[in-house]
Write a protein that holds these residues in place. Structure first.
Motif, short mmCIF file in Angstrom:
data_model
loop_
_atom_site.label_atom_id
_atom_site.label_comp_id
_atom_site.label_asym_id
_atom_site.label_seq_id
_atom_site.Cartn_x
_atom_site.Cartn_y
_atom_site.Cartn_z
N ASP A 170 36.50 -115.43 -128.49
CA ASP A 170 37.28 -115.14 -127.30
C ASP A 170 38.78 -115.22 -127.56
O ASP A 170 39.25 -115.97 -128.44
CB ASP A 170 36.93 -116.13 -126.18
CG ASP A 170 35.52 -115.92 -125.65
OD1 ASP A 170 35.02 -114.78 -125.75
OD2 ASP A 170 34.92 -116.89 -125.15
N ASN A 296 38.67 -110.04 -128.26
CA ASN A 296 37.39 -109.97 -128.96
C ASN A 296 37.10 -108.51 -129.24
O ASN A 296 36.85 -107.73 -128.31
CB ASN A 296 36.29 -110.60 -128.11
CG ASN A 296 34.94 -110.59 -128.80
OD1 ASN A 296 34.77 -110.02 -129.88
ND2 ASN A 296 33.95 -111.21 -128.17
N ARG A 297 37.13 -108.11 -130.52
CA ARG A 297 36.96 -106.70 -130.86
C ARG A 297 35.57 -106.16 -130.51
O ARG A 297 35.38 -104.94 -130.44
CB ARG A 297 37.23 -106.50 -132.35
CG ARG A 297 38.72 -106.59 -132.74
CD ARG A 297 39.55 -105.45 -132.16
NE ARG A 297 38.91 -104.17 -132.34
CZ ARG A 297 38.79 -103.54 -133.53
NH1 ARG A 297 39.31 -104.06 -134.62
NH2 ARG A 297 38.18 -102.37 -133.59
N LEU A 298 34.60 -107.02 -130.27
CA LEU A 298 33.29 -106.54 -129.85
C LEU A 298 33.34 -106.00 -128.42
O LEU A 298 32.43 -105.28 -127.99
CB LEU A 298 32.25 -107.66 -129.95
CG LEU A 298 31.98 -108.21 -131.36
CD1 LEU A 298 30.91 -109.29 -131.30
CD2 LEU A 298 31.56 -107.10 -132.32
N ASN A 299 34.42 -106.35 -127.71
CA ASN A 299 34.54 -105.92 -126.31
C ASN A 299 35.57 -104.81 -126.11
O ASN A 299 35.72 -104.32 -124.99
CB ASN A 299 34.93 -107.11 -125.42
CG ASN A 299 33.86 -108.19 -125.41
OD1 ASN A 299 32.68 -107.90 -125.63
ND2 ASN A 299 34.26 -109.42 -125.18
N GLY A 300 36.29 -104.41 -127.15
CA GLY A 300 37.29 -103.36 -126.98
C GLY A 300 38.31 -103.37 -128.10
O GLY A 300 38.26 -104.21 -129.01
#
Length: 362
Positions: A170, A296-300
């Motif tokens: 996060d 968080n690169r998993l979210n954008g």
């Protein structure tokens, strides 16, 4: 420049010699990178033969400046990307270690005439901006390492303070790099020297990383973790972003790549760690990388947090690093002597009242 404070005493405390448990590689490395008194030794015999060594990009020279007088007491070199961030850190660390400038003076950007990097000195702490990406920080580090040599600094510690993208982590989380990996997940940095490819280990000091982690407080309203860091040569395609000027892969391709990184223990991505680790290791300098996650690169792919939140997050690595610096200075009796310089203010409460009265008569 403000005069040094008990520099010779601090150096004597901080001088280190090879330990009994050091292996032959450590001893061999130290013989190449340190003189007998612990001062920095360059792995370049040409420098000693030069009439003057000009550090072009920080506007200093070995004969134009008394570098030993100016920087001989430096123990910590803290680096960050932007000039403003390092100026802010210089003011912050000045308060944290209780360093007092002579009356009527202010912090000076020592490298202001280079127009490339900014440099501020706060007692034993040197605060320097390094720009963005491996080429920029590489230029600076060559010259700062040479500066340590000319100033006869004893066992300086380098710490990079930065921002990064998290992978499954996060925003606001502080990450201390355990291993710096390149785009092929190799724990090294690739150089091209005289047309030949050279790989140098991108090793950071894991004991220093653990020391920094131990200073995270249970009262901190955020997590501090240790993990592997991916260093890329590009902000967009190299980091799997979908929002660059070019993108010839799908979102599924991107997510598969990020998941592969996470499976390999990578917790964040930035653009300087491998060169920073490779050059400090090659110079025999203890070093660490401490970054705060902006998203968080998993979210954008884009940072959407408000500016005031980003500003607060960026202070978190600085707080951790300042705790380490305070701890080391306190262990060697240096923190107390620095705090003693604040004696010009007898009562903070009355000082505040004086300020208020003065402002009322503007």
């Amino acid at each position: 420049m403000p005069p040094t404070i008990q520099a010779h005493e601090f150096k004597a405390h901080c001088r280190t010699t090879p330990k009994d448990d050091e292996d032959e590689t450590d001893v061999h490395m130290r013989s190449k990178t340190r003189y007998a008194d612990g001062t920095v030794k360059l792995r370049n015999p040409n420098i000693e033969l030069m009439d003057q060594d000009i550090l072009y990009h920080v506007a200093l020279g070995s004969e134009s400046h008394d570098l030993r007088e100016m920087f001989g007491d430096v123990k910590f070199v803290c680096m960050g990307g932007t000039p403003k961030r390092m100026e802010n850190f210089a003011h912050f660390i000045m308060d944290e270690i209780g360093y007092k400038l002579p009356a009527g003076t202010q912090l000076q950007d020592i490298s202001e005439f280079s127009y490339r990097y900014s440099m501020y000195k706060v007692g034993p702490v040197l605060c320097v901006s390094h720009g963005m990406g491996t080429p920029s920080i590489s230029i600076l580090m060559h010259e700062v390492i040479k500066l340590m040599y000319h100033a006869k600094c004893i066992d300086p510690i380098f710490i990079r303070i930065g921002t990064c993208g998290g992978i499954g982590v996060d925003g606001g989380t502080v990450i201390i790099t355990e291993d710096a990996l390149d785009g092929h997940l190799r724990n090294s940095h690739e150089f091209t020297i005289l047309g030949e490819t050279v790989h140098r280990p991108a090793k950071l000091d894991k004991k220093l990383a653990r020391e920094l982690k131990s200073l995270a407080s249970a009262d901190d309203p955020y997590d501090t973790i240790i993990g592997k860091t991916l260093c890329t040569n590009d902000f967009y395609e190299g980091q799997g972003r979908l929002d660059g000027a070019f993108c010839e892969f799908t979102e599924t391709d991107k997510m598969n790549y990020l998941e592969k990184l996470r499976d390999n223990g990578v917790v964040n991505i930035e653009m300087e760690s491998t060169i920073f680790a490779a050059l400090t290791h090659h110079a025999g300098i203890k070093a660490a990388v401490v970054c705060v996650v902006l998203l968080n690169r998993l979210n954008g792919d884009q940072v959407n947090a408000p500016k005031e939140v980003i500003n607060e997050w960026q202070q978190r690595p600085q707080i951790l690093v300042s705790r380490y610096i305070r701890k080391v200075l306190a262990q060697h009796g240096q923190l107390k002597s620095l705090f003693g310089q604040h004696g010009s203010i007898k009562s903070p409460r009355r000082f505040k009242l004086v300020q208020q009265e003065s402002q009322a008569h503007d």
